[in-house]
Scaffold this motif. Structure first.
Motif, PDB file in Angstrom:
ATOM      1  N   SER A 115      30.010  44.512  41.194  1.00  0.00           N
ATOM      2  CA  SER A 115      30.072  43.104  40.800  1.00  0.00           C
ATOM      3  C   SER A 115      31.481  42.526  40.906  1.00  0.00           C
ATOM      4  O   SER A 115      31.667  41.313  40.789  1.00  0.00           O
ATOM      5  N   HIS A 117      34.493  41.015  42.599  1.00  0.00           N
ATOM      6  CA  HIS A 117      34.658  40.265  43.851  1.00  0.00           C
ATOM      7  C   HIS A 117      35.841  40.812  44.641  1.00  0.00           C
ATOM      8  O   HIS A 117      36.870  41.194  44.069  1.00  0.00           O
ATOM      9  N   LYS A 118      35.683  40.875  45.957  1.00  0.00           N
ATOM     10  CA  LYS A 118      36.750  41.402  46.816  1.00  0.00           C
ATOM     11  C   LYS A 118      38.026  40.585  46.713  1.00  0.00           C
ATOM     12  O   LYS A 118      39.121  41.098  46.952  1.00  0.00           O
ATOM     13  N   GLN A 120      39.441  39.620  44.098  1.00  0.00           N
ATOM     14  CA  GLN A 120      40.275  40.182  43.036  1.00  0.00           C
ATOM     15  C   GLN A 120      41.100  41.363  43.548  1.00  0.00           C
ATOM     16  O   GLN A 120      42.242  41.555  43.136  1.00  0.00           O
TER      17      GLN A 120
END
Length: 227
Positions: A115, A117-118, A120
Motif C-alpha cells: 500500500s 506509494h512509490k 514516497q
C-alpha cells in the motif's frame, strides 16, 4: 433441569488455573513477537526480485495457512522425535505457534507494504535516506500503521489458538481446565470459568495492543483514529 451449580470446587484449584493462565500468556507473548519478526521477513521476501526466494516464501505461506495448527504442532513435538530430535513441549509449542502465525502475519504485512506509494520511496531517495532508513521509516512503519488493527485481531486469535496445544500436552489454560474437570466432575462450572477467563484475557490483550499502538503511532493518537 435439576442442577445445582457449585463453583467452589473449581475455584479451589485457582493455583492451577493461574498456572495455565500464565503459560497461555507466555506462549502468546513469545509467539507474537517472534511471529511478527518472521512474518515481516517472509513478507519482504515475497516482494523481493528473487524468483526462487519468492517461490519458497509463497510456498511456505500457502502450506502453513492451509494445514491445521494441530498437525504442525504434532509434527514438531512428536514427529521430530522419530528422527532423534527432542524438543521440550513448551519450546515445540512456541515454534508451532510462531510458524503458524508468521504465515498470516506475512500476508497482512505484505498488504501493508504494497500500500506504500512509490512516490514516497522516490521522496526518501531525494532526501538522501539510505536503504535501511527508507525501509524502517518510509516502508515498514507506515505499513504496520495501516494494518495494525488486522494485526491486533490476528494476535488475539493466536492467544485463543493456544488452547489447541493442550492436545500435545501443553499445560496452558485449556489444558489445566481439563485436568480440573477430571478432578471435580463439574463440567459446566469449569467451562463457564474457562470462558470468562478467555474473554477477560482477550480484552486484556486487545487493550495492551491498543496502548502499544498509541505509543508506536503518534499520528493516529493525535487524530484520534481508533485502532
Amino acid at each position: 433441569m435439576n442442577y445445582t451449580f457449585d463453583f467452589s470446587s473449581v475455584l479451589a484449584h485457582k493455583d492451577l488455573l493461574l498456572h495455565g493462565l500464565w503459560t497461555t500468556a507466555k506462549l502468546s507473548a513469545f509467539a507474537t513477537v517472534l511471529g511478527f519478526a518472521v512474518g515481516t521477513l517472509v513478507a519482504c521476501i515475497r516482494l523481493s526480485q528473487h524468483k526462487a526466494a519468492r517461490f519458497l516464501a509463497t510456498a511456505y505461506v500457502e502450506f502453513i495457512r492451509n494445514t491445521p495448527l494441530l498437525i504442525q504442532a504434532y509434527f514438531l513435538i512428536f514427529g521430530l522425535v522419530s528422527v532423534g530430535i527432542n524438543l521440550p513441549i513448551l519450546a515445540g509449542a512456541v515454534i508451532a505457534l510462531v510458524i503458524n502465525v508468521s504465515a498470516y502475519t506475512a500476508e497482512i504485512m505484505r498488504a501493508g507494504i504494497e500500500s506504500i506509494h512509490k512516490g514516497q520511496l522516490e521522496a526518501a531517495d531525494c532526501l538522501g535516506l539510505n536503504k535501511a532508513q527508507t525501509f524502517f521509516h518510509v516502508v515498514l512503519a507506515p505499513a504496520m500503521e495501516r494494518v495494525y488493527p488486522s494485526l491486533i485481531s490476528q494476535y488475539v486469535l493466536l492467544m485463543l489458538a493456544t488452547s489447541i496445544l493442550s492436545a500435545v500436552g501443553t499445560e496452558e489454560l485449556f489444558g489445566v481446565s481439563v485436568r480440573i474437570q477430571s478432578l471435580t466432575f463439574r463440567n459446566f462450572e469449569v467451562f463457564i470459568v474457562l470462558g470468562v477467563m478467555y474473554l477477560v484475557l482477550s480484552f486484556a490483550v486487545r487493550f495492551l495492543f491498543t496502548l502499544l499502538g498509541k505509543f508506536l503511532f503518534p499520528r493516529l493518537r493525535k487524530l484520534g483514529t481508533p485502532l
